[in-house]
Design an enzyme around this catalytic site. Structure first.
Site, PDB file in Angstrom:
ATOM      1  N   LYS A 183       2.971 -14.663   3.613  1.00 16.53           N
ATOM      2  CA  LYS A 183       3.286 -15.523   2.466  1.00 16.53           C
ATOM      3  C   LYS A 183       4.816 -15.590   2.433  1.00 16.53           C
ATOM      4  O   LYS A 183       5.470 -15.243   1.446  1.00 16.53           O
ATOM      5  CB  LYS A 183       2.685 -14.893   1.192  1.00 16.53           C
ATOM      6  CG  LYS A 183       2.770 -15.751  -0.055  1.00 16.53           C
ATOM      7  CD  LYS A 183       1.746 -16.881  -0.112  1.00 16.53           C
ATOM      8  CE  LYS A 183       2.062 -17.809  -1.268  1.00 16.53           C
ATOM      9  NZ  LYS A 183       1.190 -18.973  -1.351  1.00 16.53           N
ATOM     10  N   ASP A 213      -6.678  -6.840   3.933  1.00 23.57           N
ATOM     11  CA  ASP A 213      -7.780  -6.267   3.147  1.00 23.57           C
ATOM     12  C   ASP A 213      -8.638  -7.385   2.570  1.00 23.57           C
ATOM     13  O   ASP A 213      -9.861  -7.402   2.700  1.00 23.57           O
ATOM     14  CB  ASP A 213      -7.205  -5.395   2.022  1.00 23.57           C
ATOM     15  CG  ASP A 213      -8.290  -4.902   1.088  1.00 23.57           C
ATOM     16  OD1 ASP A 213      -9.327  -4.411   1.586  1.00 23.57           O
ATOM     17  OD2 ASP A 213      -8.112  -5.023  -0.146  1.00 23.57           O
ATOM     18  N   ASP A 244      -2.963 -18.209   1.898  1.00 27.12           N
ATOM     19  CA  ASP A 244      -3.842 -19.090   1.107  1.00 27.12           C
ATOM     20  C   ASP A 244      -4.507 -20.125   2.006  1.00 27.12           C
ATOM     21  O   ASP A 244      -5.710 -20.394   1.903  1.00 27.12           O
ATOM     22  CB  ASP A 244      -3.095 -19.739  -0.076  1.00 27.12           C
ATOM     23  CG  ASP A 244      -1.685 -20.218   0.264  1.00 27.12           C
ATOM     24  OD1 ASP A 244      -1.232 -20.020   1.413  1.00 27.12           O
ATOM     25  OD2 ASP A 244      -1.028 -20.810  -0.623  1.00 27.12           O
ATOM     26  N   ASP A 272     -12.763  -9.042   3.705  1.00 23.91           N
ATOM     27  CA  ASP A 272     -13.982  -9.191   2.894  1.00 23.91           C
ATOM     28  C   ASP A 272     -14.488 -10.629   3.026  1.00 23.91           C
ATOM     29  O   ASP A 272     -15.700 -10.866   3.095  1.00 23.91           O
ATOM     30  CB  ASP A 272     -13.733  -8.869   1.405  1.00 23.91           C
ATOM     31  CG  ASP A 272     -14.101  -7.419   1.048  1.00 23.91           C
ATOM     32  OD1 ASP A 272     -13.851  -6.518   1.882  1.00 23.91           O
ATOM     33  OD2 ASP A 272     -14.631  -7.193  -0.057  1.00 23.91           O
ATOM     34  N   TYR A 296       0.810  -1.223   0.000  1.00 21.58           N
ATOM     35  CA  TYR A 296       0.000   0.000   0.000  1.00 21.58           C
ATOM     36  C   TYR A 296       0.844   1.274   0.000  1.00 21.58           C
ATOM     37  O   TYR A 296       0.294   2.370  -0.021  1.00 21.58           O
ATOM     38  CB  TYR A 296      -0.929   0.014   1.222  1.00 21.58           C
ATOM     39  CG  TYR A 296      -2.214  -0.752   0.990  1.00 21.58           C
ATOM     40  CD1 TYR A 296      -2.193  -2.135   0.840  1.00 21.58           C
ATOM     41  CD2 TYR A 296      -3.438  -0.101   0.907  1.00 21.58           C
ATOM     42  CE1 TYR A 296      -3.365  -2.846   0.626  1.00 21.58           C
ATOM     43  CE2 TYR A 296      -4.617  -0.805   0.695  1.00 21.58           C
ATOM     44  CZ  TYR A 296      -4.571  -2.170   0.556  1.00 21.58           C
ATOM     45  OH  TYR A 296      -5.736  -2.877   0.339  1.00 21.58           O
TER      46      TYR A 296
HETATM   47  C1  IPM Z   1     -10.878  -1.161   2.593  1.00 20.13           C
HETATM   48  C2  IPM Z   1     -10.786  -0.735   1.160  1.00 20.13           C
HETATM   49  C3  IPM Z   1      -9.542   0.126   0.942  1.00 20.13           C
HETATM   50  C4  IPM Z   1      -8.326  -0.726   1.288  1.00 20.13           C
HETATM   51  C5  IPM Z   1      -9.402   0.723  -0.458  1.00 20.13           C
HETATM   52  C6  IPM Z   1     -10.662   1.423  -0.913  1.00 20.13           C
HETATM   53  C7  IPM Z   1      -8.236   1.663  -0.510  1.00 20.13           C
HETATM   54  O1  IPM Z   1     -10.802  -1.838   0.310  1.00 20.13           O
HETATM   55  O2  IPM Z   1     -10.972  -0.284   3.468  1.00 20.13           O
HETATM   56  O3  IPM Z   1     -10.895  -2.364   2.861  1.00 20.13           O
HETATM   57  O4  IPM Z   1      -7.819  -1.450   0.429  1.00 20.13           O
HETATM   58  O5  IPM Z   1      -7.881  -0.655   2.424  1.00 20.13           O
HETATM   59 MN    MN Z   2     -11.207  -3.715   1.338  1.00 20.20          MN
END
Ligand code: IPM
Ligand code: MN
Ligand code: NAD
Length: 374
Positions: free
Chosen positions: A209, A265, A241, A269, A134
């Site tokens: 990793k 990140d 993974d 999700d 990042y």
């Molecule tokens: C999150 C988002 C951000 C990240 C993006 C939009 C920069 O995906 O907050 O999870 O990757 O951190």
């Molecule tokens: Mn995200």
């Protein structure tokens, strides 16, 4: 009195932040708690009108806040990265919010995607938030010899990079540098072990990793070992993974995961899916001695923006996490309890979990639980 900066942002950002504000107003009414809000209209609209992402003056005004509450950044009218990097990452880096705290908890009444398994899902992800891939160092080169110079400036350090590239028999390439510093790894891993100790957890899982990206995650592992010994808490190393597999197959085995930025990140999700969907997942970008910023894990969801379909629970739980972090524990507990009661009732469900309740009606239901005596 706490001063709170509010950045509703793009897409469903303003819709979910409106509900979070309503819930915060309700806890102020219930408790002896005073919050003063100031809104900052950052995002696509402001950028398209002025060409500005975030000004120095805005950063200075935000610096005087106790905390920041943010909706989401990102808009289909704007090239990917401009708002996300220019505003969201800019704020995370500027305020040195080196911890991204993302609790993954499945509440009763929320449809479990691992149907029939009845697994307990309750883990905390501590994601590093200022380094890794990042850092934004990279470029594109075409033909022959080129030189690029970069500077990585963080509060605690400044590093210069000189990259010379000789494209001998390739015409074009793009590159991006990932960075883990000793200081950057240590501070977030220490935060993770401190949290594990406070919560009396028995195991910290470090995600990496290190079998391929041996340099960056080799250094990361060294720090995990140092801090596991210091805090006398068991640690395990797992490749990202494998973590993805185990999070789906046996999520109950995880208590706390500490992870570099990019993997964190992606895995959060996946974590959001385990907790019912992106609409349920809260997060905090934390600088333990500075200004922290709280936001739902989800983005601006342009596909449902403006339709009152967005699930506001992640934003409301983020407001709760904000109160918890600034020391307002009882008010924070009020919010979580109200959310839990509403979810358990199964009566107020947004479209993402098959319901018909609108965004404001879910907010109203949570407000009324906050205000009720039971
Ligand atoms: C999150 C988002 C951000 C990240 C993006 C939009 C920069 O995906 O907050 O999870 O990757 O951190
Ligand atoms: Mn995200
Ligand atoms: P997204 O999180 O916005 O949406 C992914 C999917 O989840 C969509 O189908 C969306 O409708 C659904 N969803 C998300 N939040 C929801 C909610 N609260 N209620 C119901 N459904 C919800 O991710 P994306 O589509 O990949 O990205 C859209 C934009 O948001 C992009 O510009 C991206 O860069 C940005 N983004 C910002 C953040 C942030 O501000 N922290 C996080 C992720 C993505």
């Amino acid at each position: 009195m706490h001063k709170i900066g509010v950045i509703p942002g793009d897409g469903i950002g303003p819709e979910v932040i409106r509900e979070a504000r309503k819930v915060l107003d309700a806890v102020m009414e219930k408790r002896d708690l005073s919050l003063e809000f100031e809104e900052f209209p950052l995002g696509a609209g402001h950028y398209l009108q002025t060409g500005e992402t975030v000004s120095e003056e805005t950063l200075q005004r935000l610096a005087r806040k106790k905390a920041i509450l943010l909706g989401a950044m990102g808009d289909p009218r704007v090239k990917p990265g401009i708002l996300e990097k220019g505003i969201l990452l800019r704020l995370r880096f500027h305020f040195d919010q080196y911890v991204n705290l993302r609790p993954v908890r499945l509440y009763e009444g929320v449809p479990n995607p691992l149907a029939g398994k009845n697994k307990k899902i309750d883990m905390t992800v501590v994601r590093e938030n200022t380094e890794d891939f990042y850092v934004g160092l990279g470029g594109r080169v075409r033909g022959g010899l080129s030189k690029s110079a970069f500077e990585l400036i963080r509060r605690a350090y400044e590093v210069k990079f000189d990259v010379g590239i000789d494209l001998q028999n390739e015409t074009e390439l793009a590159f991006q540098i990932g960075v883990i510093s000793r200081h950057g790894a240590r501070r977030v891993i220490e935060y993770a072990f401190q949290l594990a100790k406070m919560k009396e957890l028995k195991l910290v899982t470090s995600v990496d990793k290190a079998n391929v990206l041996t340099e960056v995650y080799g250094l990361w592992r060294e720090e995990v070992d140092v801090l596991a010994a210091k805090y006398k808490i068991k640690r395990e190393f797992q490749y990202v993974d494998a973590v993805a597999l185990h999070m789906v197959r046996s999520p109950e085995r995880f208590q706390l995961l500490v992870t570099p930025n990019l993997f964190g990140d992606i895995l959060t999700d996946l974590g959001a899916a385990l907790q019912g969907g992106l609409g349920f997942a809260p997060s905090g970008n934390i600088n333990p001695s500075g200004v922290s910023m709280f936001e739902p894990v989800h983005g601006s969801a342009p596909d449902i923006a403006g339709k009152k379909k967005a699930n506001p629970v992640g934003a409301i739980l983020s407001a709760g996490l904000m109160l918890d972090t600034i020391g307002e524990k009882e008010a924070a507990a009020d919010i979580e309890r109200a959310v839990m009661q509403v979810l358990k009732s199964r009566k107020f469900r947004t479209a993402d979990i098959g319901g018909k309740t609108s965004t404001p009606k879910v907010g109203d239901a949570i407000v009324s639980r906050v205000l009720s005596r039971r």
